[in-house]
Motif scaffolding. Structure first.
Motif, short mmCIF file in Angstrom:
data_model
loop_
_atom_site.label_atom_id
_atom_site.label_comp_id
_atom_site.label_asym_id
_atom_site.label_seq_id
_atom_site.Cartn_x
_atom_site.Cartn_y
_atom_site.Cartn_z
N LEU A 133 0.83 -1.21 0.00
CA LEU A 133 0.00 0.00 0.00
C LEU A 133 0.87 1.26 0.00
O LEU A 133 0.60 2.21 -0.73
N ALA A 134 1.93 1.24 0.83
CA ALA A 134 2.76 2.44 0.94
C ALA A 134 3.44 2.75 -0.39
O ALA A 134 3.46 3.91 -0.84
N THR A 135 3.98 1.72 -1.06
CA THR A 135 4.68 2.00 -2.33
C THR A 135 3.70 2.50 -3.38
O THR A 135 4.03 3.37 -4.19
N THR A 136 2.47 1.99 -3.34
CA THR A 136 1.49 2.46 -4.32
C THR A 136 1.14 3.92 -4.05
O THR A 136 1.02 4.72 -4.98
N ALA A 137 1.00 4.27 -2.77
CA ALA A 137 0.67 5.66 -2.44
C ALA A 137 1.82 6.59 -2.87
O ALA A 137 1.59 7.68 -3.40
N VAL A 138 3.08 6.15 -2.67
CA VAL A 138 4.21 6.96 -3.12
C VAL A 138 4.16 7.12 -4.65
O VAL A 138 4.35 8.21 -5.20
N ALA A 139 3.86 6.00 -5.31
CA ALA A 139 3.83 6.02 -6.79
C ALA A 139 2.83 7.05 -7.30
O ALA A 139 3.14 7.88 -8.15
N ILE A 140 1.63 7.02 -6.75
CA ILE A 140 0.60 7.93 -7.26
C ILE A 140 0.91 9.38 -6.89
O ILE A 140 0.67 10.30 -7.68
N THR A 141 1.52 9.58 -5.72
CA THR A 141 1.87 10.94 -5.33
C THR A 141 2.92 11.50 -6.29
O THR A 141 2.81 12.65 -6.75
N VAL A 199 -7.71 11.47 -4.70
CA VAL A 199 -7.20 10.70 -5.84
C VAL A 199 -6.15 9.69 -5.37
O VAL A 199 -6.15 8.52 -5.78
N VAL A 200 -5.27 10.14 -4.43
CA VAL A 200 -4.26 9.21 -3.91
C VAL A 200 -4.95 8.01 -3.27
O VAL A 200 -4.61 6.85 -3.52
N LEU A 201 -5.99 8.29 -2.48
CA LEU A 201 -6.70 7.21 -1.80
C LEU A 201 -7.42 6.29 -2.79
O LEU A 201 -7.25 5.06 -2.75
N VAL A 229 9.16 -5.90 -2.83
CA VAL A 229 8.55 -6.01 -1.49
C VAL A 229 8.81 -7.41 -0.91
O VAL A 229 9.19 -7.57 0.25
N SER A 230 8.66 -8.42 -1.75
CA SER A 230 8.89 -9.79 -1.30
C SER A 230 10.31 -9.93 -0.75
O SER A 230 10.53 -10.50 0.33
N THR A 231 11.29 -9.37 -1.46
CA THR A 231 12.69 -9.48 -1.04
C THR A 231 12.94 -8.71 0.26
O THR A 231 13.58 -9.22 1.18
N VAL A 232 12.40 -7.48 0.34
CA VAL A 232 12.64 -6.66 1.53
C VAL A 232 11.97 -7.30 2.76
O VAL A 232 12.57 -7.38 3.84
N VAL A 233 10.74 -7.81 2.59
CA VAL A 233 10.05 -8.43 3.72
C VAL A 233 10.79 -9.69 4.16
O VAL A 233 11.04 -9.91 5.36
N ALA A 234 11.20 -10.51 3.19
CA ALA A 234 11.93 -11.74 3.54
C ALA A 234 13.19 -11.39 4.31
O ALA A 234 13.54 -12.01 5.31
N ASN A 235 13.87 -10.36 3.87
CA ASN A 235 15.11 -9.94 4.52
C ASN A 235 14.84 -9.53 5.96
O ASN A 235 15.55 -9.94 6.89
N SER A 236 13.76 -8.77 6.15
CA SER A 236 13.49 -8.28 7.51
C SER A 236 13.02 -9.41 8.43
O SER A 236 13.09 -9.29 9.64
N GLU A 237 12.53 -10.49 7.85
CA GLU A 237 12.07 -11.62 8.67
C GLU A 237 13.14 -12.71 8.79
O GLU A 237 12.86 -13.81 9.27
N GLY A 238 14.33 -12.41 8.30
CA GLY A 238 15.40 -13.42 8.34
C GLY A 238 15.10 -14.59 7.41
O GLY A 238 15.55 -15.71 7.63
N MET A 239 14.31 -14.35 6.37
CA MET A 239 13.98 -15.43 5.45
C MET A 239 14.55 -15.18 4.05
O MET A 239 13.97 -15.60 3.05
N LEU A 240 15.65 -14.43 4.01
CA LEU A 240 16.31 -14.20 2.72
C LEU A 240 17.70 -14.82 2.80
O LEU A 240 18.44 -14.58 3.74
N ASP A 241 18.01 -15.64 1.80
CA ASP A 241 19.33 -16.22 1.73
C ASP A 241 20.23 -15.19 1.03
O ASP A 241 20.25 -15.11 -0.19
N ARG A 242 20.95 -14.42 1.84
CA ARG A 242 21.71 -13.30 1.25
C ARG A 242 22.81 -13.79 0.32
O ARG A 242 23.16 -13.14 -0.65
#
Ligand code: ASP
Length: 421
Positions: free
Chosen positions: A89-97, A335-337, A396-409
């Motif tokens: 949601l946040a990235t979409t809101a940034v995109a439209i802004t 419009v953003v919403l 988003v998938s990569t960043v979330v996995a990284n923050s959850e320790g579920m990314l094989d760096r």
């Protein structure tokens, strides 16, 4: 030659062939257009998209059952899902802004004549919020799969996986193994298809560029270029910043590994049809754990459309300028919403962003007929925004996995072994 290079080469050759056909055969009846582009190339292209789409439901279902069965009642499941949705949601809101802001600065709509007679563009009825939420829950899993309702399939797969993981019976272990094996087989199918991708990509692009209405693009050059600029800015700027600062990950490696996915998104103009390739790349090349990828990638292809939101932002600014209607600051916030919500409601198939744009325009008090102004140039832009949409899902998938320790760096940083052919 590696697979990535072959796909890219096919893309370039496809565009060049299409443009050449368009130049040699300006009339639609010319045999090169009628037989080669609309006949042979279109036929092969359609078969390619159908085969990709064919894999979407089995792949998402099997992969997500595996993921949720091994995650089980893991307490991090909720956190992972929450972070994923919040970032989408946040990235979409940034995109439209960004899109609205740059649309205001560049003013692509100034000096454009208002359409005289426009075909009536009738927006489809939008379901109520309650119905939309209720519809996320399937009443019949077979129907959900037959209709490819991604959110319903996600819910069913999550529940089944959870039940498998919670069941004490020894059969549940066999079930889990069965789904794991099935997952390997379906991924193998994806790989087989990826080897045929250069031919599919070539045919899709050659047909499209042979048919493209260049004049329409020239007429709306400023709108076209503004939109391309914001799409690039978001794809290269916002995503790079998020990868660097949220994930401490190299954007260069990310973008390099995402190339084939972007080409697939571009050639098919469908986030849904690209799911098999996105999922495979995110897991195998970027090192995201299946438990995160199998949830976030199909969800992203369904609800996360940054590129589409950008088109809607620039289009809103453009149409407001053409009709010389002043939207207040409050109007822009609305419009953003609405564009963020519209992007959730946009299915990952070609051209749907244009339909949900009608909802955004209505909300902003702008004439829905304004869509007729830009629809002629939308096809090529749809392809570029789909490439941004799928890149956003993987980011988003990569960043979330990284923050959850579920990314094989290590896997993330490992160079592609001849692009994993
Ligand atoms: N074609 C886009 C996608 O599949 C949706 C749209 O903007 O029309 O992601």
């Amino acid at each position: 030659m590696s697979l990535t290079k072959r796909i890219l080469l096919a893309m370039v050759l496809g565009v060049a062939t299409g443009v050449l056909i368009h130049l040699i055969a300006p009339s639609e009846e010319h045999f090169l257009r009628a037989w080669l582009a609309r006949g042979l190339f279109d036929g092969i292209g359609q078969v390619f998209i159908r085969s990709l789409t064919l894999l979407v439901v089995p792949l998402v279902f099997v992969s997500l059952v595996c993921g949720s069965a091994s995650l089980g009642g893991h307490s991090r499941m909720g956190a992972m899902a929450g972070k994923t949705v919040a970032l989408y949601l946040a990235t979409t809101a940034v995109a439209i802004t960004l899109a609205l802001g740059i649309g205001q600065l560049v003013k692509p709509g100034e000096g454009i004549d208002m359409p005289g007679e426009v075909e009536n563009f009738s927006p489809t009825e939008k379901p109520s919020i309650k119905d939309t939420l209720v519809n996320v829950f399937p009443s019949n899993p077979v129907e959900a799969m037959a209709e490819g309702s991604m959110l319903q399939i996600i819910v069913f797969a999550l529940l089944l996986g959870l039940a498998i993981s919670q069941s004490e019976h020894k059969a549940s272990r066999y079930m889990q193994e069965f789904f794991n094996h099935l997952n390997t087989v379906v991924l193998k199918l994806v790989m087989i298809l990826m080897h045929l991708a250069p031919y599919g990509v070539f045919c899709l692009l050659a047909k499209l560029f042979a048919d493209l209405g260049w004049q329409a693009i020239a007429d709306l050059a400023l709108y076209f270029c503004t939109l391309l600029f914001v799409l690039l800015l978001h794809g290269l700027g916002t995503y790079t910043l998020l990868l660097k600062f949220l994930g401490r990950l190299s954007p260069r490696i990310f973008l390099r590994k995402m190339w084939p996915v972007m080409v697939f998104g571009f050639s098919t103009a469908s986030s849904n049809a690209t799911i098999p390739v996105t999922l495979r790349t995110v897991e195998k090349d970027l090192g995201v754990d299946n438990r995160v990828a199998s949830f976030s990638v199909p969800l992203g292809a369904t609800i996360n459309m940054d590129g589409t939101a950008i088109m809607q932002g620039v289009a809103t600014a453009f149409i407001a300028q053409v009709y010389a209607i002043d939207i207040s600051l409050m109007g822009y916030l609305m419009v953003v919403l609405t564009a963020t919500l519209a992007s959730i409601g946009t299915a990952g198939v070609p051209g749907v962003g244009m339909i949900t744009l009608a909802m955004v325009l209505q909300q902003a008090g702008l004439p829905v007929e304004g869509v007729a102004l830009i629809i002629g140039v939308d096809r090529l832009l749809d392809m570029v925004r789909t490439a941004v949409n799928v890149t956003g899902d993987a980011m988003v998938s990569t960043v979330v996995a990284n923050s959850e320790g579920m990314l094989d760096r290590k896997q993330f940083e490992r160079p592609l072994e001849s692009d994993n052919t």
